[in-house]
Design an enzyme around this catalytic site. Structure first.
Site, PDB file in Angstrom:
ATOM      1  N   CYS A 413       0.807  -1.214   0.000  1.00 31.35           N
ATOM      2  CA  CYS A 413       0.000   0.000   0.000  1.00 31.35           C
ATOM      3  C   CYS A 413       0.841   1.264   0.000  1.00 31.35           C
ATOM      4  CB  CYS A 413      -0.966  -0.005   1.161  1.00 31.35           C
ATOM      5  SG  CYS A 413      -0.164  -0.160   2.744  1.00 31.35           S
ATOM      6  N   HIS A 457      -1.880   0.575   7.175  1.00 26.36           N
ATOM      7  CA  HIS A 457      -2.242   0.904   5.805  1.00 26.36           C
ATOM      8  C   HIS A 457      -1.821   2.348   5.539  1.00 26.36           C
ATOM      9  CE1 HIS A 457      -4.262   0.244   2.103  1.00 26.36           C
ATOM     10  NE2 HIS A 457      -5.261   1.102   2.323  1.00 26.36           N
ATOM     11  N   ASP A 473      -8.121   5.686  -2.082  1.00 25.67           N
ATOM     12  CA  ASP A 473      -7.227   4.586  -1.710  1.00 25.67           C
ATOM     13  C   ASP A 473      -6.795   3.857  -2.957  1.00 25.67           C
ATOM     14  OD1 ASP A 473      -5.826   2.563  -0.638  1.00 25.67           O
ATOM     15  OD2 ASP A 473      -7.373   1.913   0.781  1.00 25.67           O
TER      16      ASP A 473
END
Lengths: 662, 305
Positions: A413, A457, A473
């Site tokens: 991520c 994250h 995201d």
């Protein structure tokens, strides 16, 4: 004949004692220097050998030298004898020396008491629920040994002693609970020694670089737990917001060290009419950083923390102990206008932007009519091109963003989020990088959410005029499963390099069982922390108010406890004393009164003197009292030793004694 | 009935001078159906007392002088072949009498001693597989010299236990001794003694002694005495339950002798030294003679509630 205290335990019990003391020290072996550990283990082993060969127990001089060696060993590792480690090291060394010296049963008693003390020191390092059970079990066993060492017989039969010891511990439970509830609480434990706790705690740090979060994702340590009073929001909405990153040097991002002028009131959120704030409680594990986590975007500021302009919740100091706070969050919001300062920071680019990155953004700009469409194009790029989401991305060089976008295309991520941030800034959209946790596992056993370090994250927030700051995201574009399902650290080990595998929620009986076990353990641990360790001064005060004793707090509660404890002990002692003394017969009581009256005349009854002999003596000395003394004694003898014990005679006897006033 | 007992005491006092309490204890022992051991130096009147009791109670009595060559058959009797009828006839020994005076019992060998002691315990004698019951009542009055004299076989503890009481006569006081020295010969006095009790009267008195009332309080006191002897470190070994029963039996007889139908602590105290002294040993005792001191200590240590 030797008394039990002068004999040593039987061989079997000696081995048990060595084993128990070894177990008592065991958790410490990781807490202290290896030299001390070796010293302890060597002496323990030597003593075990000496059980069957008593000749091996050293004499005074070698023992003295050994003691000097032990002290030197401690001083070598802890030159200033101060602090927790040094104390524990000294204690463990002394325990080992005393073990070697063990000759008579008195040494056993001392060893058991040192063992208790060592067990207590375990809590200086760890307060977990399992440790409490471990310590309790060892206390029962050590006490059983102590009980057994009081017996003279030498047969090895630990059960009766174990039963006694268990019973003693059971009897202690009510007292423990009462003391726990009412003994004045301190906000930190009594033995809290200050700075020693600030060891490396895993968690999101103030710097994100490629690989920093994927490193975390292998840790199943709990970051925090959340109680939602009512319904838990779906996984895709559970973005736990932590640090906000504005600044980058081209490879790593660092959290905003905001300047003083930014310390204004937090911006006002405008919410749509239908927006319903979520209320929940967060119990956060100790962390080495100052951020505390909340669902975006927080409405409340817990005590000891404040809300910054970019909606970070910052504590005044890193939470060194478990922290529990109430929180309200608004998931549907508009953050309002952008300040010039924010625009400037949100568009700042590092030096290492490559032409092909600019080219890529320009290609999107050409094919989109608005910023919003450009964002969608960008997300589409990640989705359609050959990007792989992996926990083990290849190492990247000087310019990780460029390398990731055009060469490796494998990342976690943070790779996606950092590259995306840069691309958005190139496109002229104010963008910031946000770190935190995503998702979390619902524990059905405790009905709460566990957020682990593996849920760490990173995502992006862009500012668009129509929606204000909005979350994007990019990872979701690549691997929507990441958002839908939690990452399972248990399955990682065998898939190095391979694209990440996600937990299949119906993946067979065994893993289901395993997950349930983990949930159960976590639920236990969470309740332990919530109900026992989390019982703070404030909660105690609350309880006292509930009991209508709100006026008792602080030192007053301490004094009250001392008084109550003293009274209770006195009462118990009195009851025990009373129980051993039977209540005398009223006839006997009256007869004693009769004797006391005669004693005042100088005629004292010897305790071993019978009533008739006494009466004869009294009459011989005081013939004037003959009638009354003879009547009283005669009746007394009749009631007590004869067959005249009836209500009438008793009443007459009482009357006679009352009237007897010589 | 108590008149008869009083007369008994008075008559005995005419022969044994100045020893009323010893005489009372001896009579109490017989009322309690117990055997009596009289221990003292030679010449203080042991044998006279035994003789006197037999005469006063009107019992058929025989005397066995124990010597080191005494055999069991000399005590219990033996079977002799009858040539006329071609069979063995049992000739009973001196033990077959209502009162046996075993003089200087510790002069005989343990073998001879045990023959008598078995008869005391079983109330019968067994010879060649045949049992012969002893007459009723059956009393043994044994005398012995203090155990540490030369040429004695001290009775073992288990056999001492079979005597309900052990009495010591001691020297008479000055007045009694003067009277004794000036008076008639004891032997001729004994000849003049007439029995004071019929056999039935004795049985009735024994029955009455059994019926003396024991209150819970006196049982408590008795038990405390026993318990004290068991818990106190001065005592080598505590008193056995049998000693407790013996104590109560003697005390009941003493109470009856004192004209009471209930037991008082004083009764227990009166018989305690005579009843338990020969059953007690001090922890640090080597001579076996500290029983009396221990009994006194026991008496003084346990409070009468």
């Amino acid at each position: 004949m030797k008394r039990p205290a002068q004999l040593l335990l039987s061989g079997a019990w000696q081995y048990v004692l060595l084993l128990l003391l070894g177990l008592a020290v065991l958790p410490h072996l990781f807490n202290i220097e290896r030299g001390i550990t070796l010293f302890f283990l060597a002496l323990l082993l030597y003593r075990a050998l000496a059980v069957s060969r008593p000749g091996l127990i050293p004499a005074r001089l070698p023992l003295f030298l050994l003691t000097l060696g032990g002290v030197a060993n401690v001083l070598l590792h802890y030159p200033i004898l101060f602090g927790r480690e040094a104390g524990v090291a000294l204690l463990v060394s002394m325990l080992a020396l005393k073990l070697v010296e063990m000759r008579v049963r008195r040494d056993v008693y001392i060893l058991v008491f040192i063992g208790y003390f060592v067990l207590i020191t375990q809590f200086l390092y760890n307060e977990a629920g399992w440790l409490v059970l471990y310590v309790a079990a060892l206390v029962i066993l050590l006490t059983a040994l102590l009980v057994d060492s009081q017996r003279v017989k030498s047969r090895f039969n630990p059960l009766p002693s174990l039963a006694t010891s268990g019973l003693m511990l059971l009897q202690a439970i009510p007292v423990t609970i009462a003391l726990f509830l009412f003994f004045p609480r301190f906000n930190s434990p009594l033995w809290y020694l200050g700075s020693e706790r600030s060891q490396a705690v895993t968690g999101i740090s103030g710097e994100i670089s490629p690989g920093s979060i994927s490193g975390l994702s292998r840790s199943s340590e709990v970051a925090f737990r959340v109680d939602f009073g009512a319904a838990t929001p779906p996984a895709a909405q559970r973005y736990w917001r932590g640090p906000v990153f504005w600044d980058t040097d081209g490879s790593s991002w660092s959290a905003a060290r905001e300047s003083a002028d930014e310390r204004g009131p937090p911006p006002v959120l405008t919410a749509s009419e239908t927006a319903e704030p979520l209320s929940y409680h967060v119990t956060m594990e100790p962390s080495s950083e100052r951020w505390i986590y909340a669902l975006e975007l927080p409405l409340l500021t817990p005590p000891g923390a404040r809300l910054t302009a970019d909606f970070q919740l910052l504590r005044n100091s890193a939470p060194e102990r478990r922290l529990r706070y109430r929180m309200r969050s608004l998931t549907d919001y508009h953050t309002g206008a952008l300040t010039s300062h924010e625009r400037e920071r949100g568009l700042r680019l590092p030096d290492n932007i490559t032409p092909r990155m600019v080219e890529l953004v320009q290609s999107w700009r050409r094919s989109s009519r608005s910023d919003a469409e450009l964002v969608l194009n960008a997300l589409d790029h990640f989705r359609r091109q050959e990007f792989y989401y992996t926990l083990y991305p290849p190492l990247l060089g000087e310019n990780p963003a460029d390398q990731f976008l055009f060469e490796s295309r494998r990342g976690f991520c943070e790779h996606y989020a950092t590259s995306f941030t840069l691309l958005m800034r190139i496109a002229g959209i104010p963008t910031r990088l946000v770190g935190g946790y995503q998702g979390g596992e619902i524990n059905p056993l405790g009905d709460y959410l566990i957020v682990r370090q593996s849920d760490a994250h990173a995502w992006v927030e862009i500012w668009l005029p129509e929606s204000g700051w909005q979350r994007v995201d990019p990872t979701a574009a690549v691997a929507p499963e990441r958002i839908e399902r939690p990452l399972d650290p248990a399955s990682i080990a065998d898939v190095i390099g391979a694209p990440i595998r996600f937990i299949e929620l119906d993946a067979g009986l065994f893993s289901d069982l395993l997950r349930r076990l983990r949930w159960g353990a976590d639920a236990l641990n969470a309740s332990w922390h919530r109900w026992v360790l989390g019982y703070s001064r404030e909660r105690q005060h609350y309880l006292m108010r509930l009991l209508g004793l709100g006026f008792l707090h602080g030192p007053k509660l301490g004094y009250a406890m001392i008084v109550i404890t003293g009274l209770t002990v006195a009462a118990v002692a009195l009851i025990l004393l009373r129980r051993n003394r039977e209540r005398p017969d009223p006839v006997l009581r009256h007869y004693r009164a009769f004797c006391r009256r005669l004693a005042r005349l100088g005629i004292e009854r010897v305790p071993s003197e019978g009533p008739k002999a006494f009466a004869d003596r009294v009459i011989a000395q005081r013939p004037d009292l003959t009638a009354s003394v003879a009547a009283i004694s005669g009746l007394y003898i009749g009631i007590r030793y004869g067959r005249l014990d009836n209500a009438k005679n008793r009443a007459r006897f009482t009357l006679l004694v009352r009237r007897f006033r010589p | 009935m108590s008149d008869a007992l009083e007369k008994l005491v008075v008559e005995a006092g005419k022969v044994i001078l100045g020893k009323e309490s010893v005489i009372r204890l001896a009579i109490a022992c017989l009322l309690a159906r117990g055997h009596l051991l009289i221990e003292d130096l030679p010449g203080v009147g042991k044998t006279t007392l035994a003789h006197l009791l037999a005469k006063l109670l009107g019992l058929h009595y025989q005397r066995i002088q124990f010597t080191s060559d005494l055999l069991p058959a000399d005590i219990i009797g033996n079977s002799i072949y009858n040539r006329n009828e071609g069979c063995f006839d049992f000739h009973p020994g001196p033990v077959f009498s209502q009162l046996v005076l075993a003089d200087e019992i510790n002069r005989a060998t343990p073998k001879a001693q045990s023959a008598l002691l078995e008869a005391m315990e079983e109330q019968q004698v067994t010879i060649e597989g045949k049992s012969y019951p002893l007459p009723q009542p059956f009393f043994v009055i044994a005398t012995q010299n203090p155990a540490h004299q030369i040429g004695t076989f001290p009775l073992p503890e288990s056999q001492l236990d079979r005597f309900l009481m052990r009495l010591e006569l001691g020297y008479p006081d000055a007045k009694s001794e003067r009277l004794l020295l000036s008076g008639e010969d004891r032997r001729s006095l004994l000849q003049q003694i007439e029995p004071c009790l019929e056999l039935q009267q004795l049985a009735e008195l024994q029955r009455q002694a059994d019926a003396v009332y024991l209150s819970p309080a006196i049982l408590d006191y008795c038990q405390q005495l026993l318990a004290f002897s068991r818990n106190n470190p001065r005592f080598h070994r505590g008193l056995s339950p049998r000693a407790g029963l013996a104590l109560l039996r003697s005390a009941k007889a003493w109470a009856l002798l004192s004209g009471r139908r209930q037991l008082l602590p004083e009764d227990l105290q009166a018989v305690l030294p005579a009843t338990v002294a020969h059953r007690l040993h001090a922890s640090a005792d080597t001579s076996g003679s500290e029983g009396a001191q221990l009994a006194q200590y026991l008496l003084e240590s346990v409070a009468v509630a």
